[in-house]
Scaffold this active site. Structure first.
Site, mmCIF file in Angstrom:
data_model
loop_
_atom_site.group_PDB
_atom_site.id
_atom_site.type_symbol
_atom_site.label_atom_id
_atom_site.label_comp_id
_atom_site.label_asym_id
_atom_site.label_seq_id
_atom_site.Cartn_x
_atom_site.Cartn_y
_atom_site.Cartn_z
ATOM 1 N N TYR A 1 -6.519 5.794 4.311
ATOM 2 C CA TYR A 1 -6.645 4.774 3.274
ATOM 3 C C TYR A 1 -5.815 3.526 3.614
ATOM 4 O O TYR A 1 -6.318 2.399 3.586
ATOM 5 C CB TYR A 1 -6.217 5.352 1.907
ATOM 6 C CG TYR A 1 -5.996 4.276 0.910
ATOM 7 C CD1 TYR A 1 -7.076 3.680 0.267
ATOM 8 C CD2 TYR A 1 -4.717 3.772 0.664
ATOM 9 C CE1 TYR A 1 -6.888 2.631 -0.603
ATOM 10 C CE2 TYR A 1 -4.519 2.725 -0.203
ATOM 11 C CZ TYR A 1 -5.605 2.158 -0.832
ATOM 12 O OH TYR A 1 -5.426 1.107 -1.682
ATOM 13 N N ASP B 1 -10.038 5.722 -2.061
ATOM 14 C CA ASP B 1 -8.946 6.237 -2.895
ATOM 15 C C ASP B 1 -9.573 6.836 -4.162
ATOM 16 O O ASP B 1 -10.802 6.948 -4.263
ATOM 17 C CB ASP B 1 -7.917 5.135 -3.203
ATOM 18 C CG ASP B 1 -8.452 4.103 -4.196
ATOM 19 O OD1 ASP B 1 -9.684 4.081 -4.440
ATOM 20 O OD2 ASP B 1 -7.652 3.329 -4.735
ATOM 21 N N GLU C 1 0.820 -1.213 0.000
ATOM 22 C CA GLU C 1 0.000 0.000 0.000
ATOM 23 C C GLU C 1 0.857 1.267 0.000
ATOM 24 O O GLU C 1 0.515 2.246 -0.653
ATOM 25 C CB GLU C 1 -0.961 0.019 1.201
ATOM 26 C CG GLU C 1 -2.027 -1.065 1.168
ATOM 27 C CD GLU C 1 -2.941 -0.987 -0.048
ATOM 28 O OE1 GLU C 1 -2.998 0.067 -0.705
ATOM 29 O OE2 GLU C 1 -3.583 -2.006 -0.364
#
Ligand code: SF4
Length: 353
Positions: free
Chosen positions: A121, A139, A38
C-alpha cells in the site's frame, strides 16, 4: 457501457466536483513527506494522525533530519500514536535512505517496497503520488468501495481475496492520473461509501452498485477471520522517593518495544491475592511496604487487551536499591521518555508528567 470502463471517469468526476476532503499531504509530491504521512496513517484515523504528521514535518523537515535524530526522541514524538514498530521502522528506513541511498527515495514501486516498514500500500502510494507510476493502492477504504460497487463477496482477509482486490484495483486505475485516482478512491471510501450509513443517494455509482441494488451494503466487504484477543495482566510498580523513580525500557520482541514503562511483572490472571509475595519475588526482597494500589484503565490493542494495575511501594533503603533491567532517573526528567498510553495516563493522573 460496462461499469469497469466508466469507473475511473466517474470517480475522477466526483473528485473534481464534490470532493472537498482537505489533508495537508494531499497533492504532495515530495516522497519523504508522502512516506511520512502514509506511515503515520497506517491503522490510524486521519484526525488522530494529523497532529503527529505536522509535528514530525516541523521537527524533521527532510529525511536527513529524521535519520540523524536519536531513537528515543523519535519514540517520544510518536508517543500516543500506537503501533510503535512503525516508529522504529520509520527511523531505520530514514537512516537507510540517508546513508545508503544518498538521501533520495527510490522512484518506483519495485524498489520502494524493499524499504523496511513499506508494504504494497505505502509503496503504491509513494510511487503514484510522487512519481506518477500506475500502481493502485488497496486499503480498507478501497476494498469497501470495490466490494460494494462490484458485489465481490470473496473475504478480503484471505489470500484469494487479497489477490482479487489487488487485481481489480490495478485494472481500474486511471492511465493518466494514477495519483489523483488513488487519492480519490480512498477519499470516496472515507467520506461517501463509509462502513456505516454510506451516502448512497448522492453516489455516482448508485444505479450500478451491486451492494445497493441487491441490498447487501452491510454484508460487504466480507471478512473471514475473527480477531482473537489475548488478555494480558501487567503489574506496574511505582518505586520512587521525592526526587527519583525507577523506569525500564521494553526491549523484548513484544508490544511497545523500545518504549519505557514502570518496572513491571506480568501475571496470568489479575493479581488479587498474595500481592506482597509476588512483588517480593520480583524484587528479590521483602523490605518494602505497599503504599497504594489502583487498577488502570484497560487498553485494547489489535490482538490484545491489557489490564494494568499500579502498585506504589515504599522500599526501605531506596537509595541503595538495584533493580535488574530498570534504571533510576530524576522525577523531573520523566517527561523526556516515551511511554505507552496505559502508563502515561497513570503518570498524568499522579501529576508526575
Ligand atoms: S451506492 Fe452506496 S454502497 Fe454503493 S458505492 Fe455508492 S455509497 Fe457505496
Amino acid at each position: 457501457m460496462e461499469l469497469k470502463k466508466q469507473f475511473a471517469k466517474l470517480l475522477l468526476q466526483w473528485n473534481n466536483n464534490h470532493n472537498n476532503r482537505h489533508m495537508p499531504w494531499k497533492g504532495e509530491k515530495n516522497p519523504y513527506l508522502i512516506w511520512l504521512s502514509e506511515i503515520i496513517l497506517q491503522q490510524t484515523r486521519v484526525e488522530q494522525g494529523l497532529p503527529y504528521f505536522l509535528s514530525f514535518k516541523q521537527k524533521y523537515p527532510n529525511v536527513k533530519h529524521l535519520a540523524e535524530a536519536a531513537e528515543d526522541e523519535v519514540m517520544k514524538l510518536w508517543q500516543g500514536l500506537g503501533y510503535y514498530s512503525r516508529a522504529r521502522n520509520l527511523h531505520e528506513t530514514a537512516k537507510n535512505v540517508h546513508i545508503n541511498l544518498n538521501g533520495e527515495f527510490p522512484g518506483f514501486f519495485e524498489e520502494l517496497i524493499k524499504l523496511k516498514g513499506v508494504g504494497d500500500y505505502t509503496a503504491s502510494a509513494i510511487a503514484s503520488f510522487a512519481f506518477g507510476e500506475k500502481k493502485a493502492v488497496v486499503d480498507g477504504n478501497v476494498i469497501r468501495v470495490l466490494a460494494r460497487v462490484f458485489g465481490i463477496d470473496t473475504a478480503f482477509d484471505t489470500t484469494e481475496g487479497k489477490k482479487r482486490f489487488a487485481a481489480l484495483a490495478q485494472e481500474l486505475i486511471d492511465d493518466d492520473e494514477p495519483g489523483t485516482y488513488n487519492q480519490a478512491i480512498m477519499d470516496f471510501g472515507a467520506v461517501l461509501c463509509m462502513p456505516q450509513n454510506p451516502l448512497c443517494d448522492t453516489c455516482p455509482f448508485q444505479k450500478k452498485c451491486v451492494a445497493y441494488q441487491q441490498n447487501r451494503i452491510d454484508d460487504l466487504p466480507a471478512r473471514k477471520k475473527k480477531i482473537k484477543i489475548q488478555e494480558r495482566y501487567f503489574n506496574y510498580l511505582i518505586i520512587k522517593n521525592n526526587s527519583e523513580i525507577f523506569i525500564s525500557k521494553r526491549t523484548g520482541n513484544d508490544i511497545w518495544k523500545n518504549l519505557y514503562e514502570l518496572p513491571m511483572f506480568e501475571t496470568a490472571k489479575l493479581l488479587r491475592k498474595n500481592i506482597k509475595e509476588s512483588i517480593a519475588e520480583y524484587l528479590g526482597t521483602t523490605d518494602f511496604d505497599i503504599a497504594s494500589y489502583c487498577e488502570g484503565s484497560v487498553q485494547l490493542l489489535t490482538h490484545r487487551k491489557i489490564h494494568p494495575q499500579f502498585i506504589e511501594i515504599e522500599v526501605k533503603g531506596f537509595k541503595k536499591l538495584q533493580l535488574a533491567g530498570a534504571q533510576r532517573i530524576k522525577l523531573s526528567s520523566l517527561n523526556s521518555f516515551a511511554f505507552p498510553k496505559t502508563v502515561l495516563s497513570f503518570l498524568k493522573l499522579k501529576n508526575l508528567v
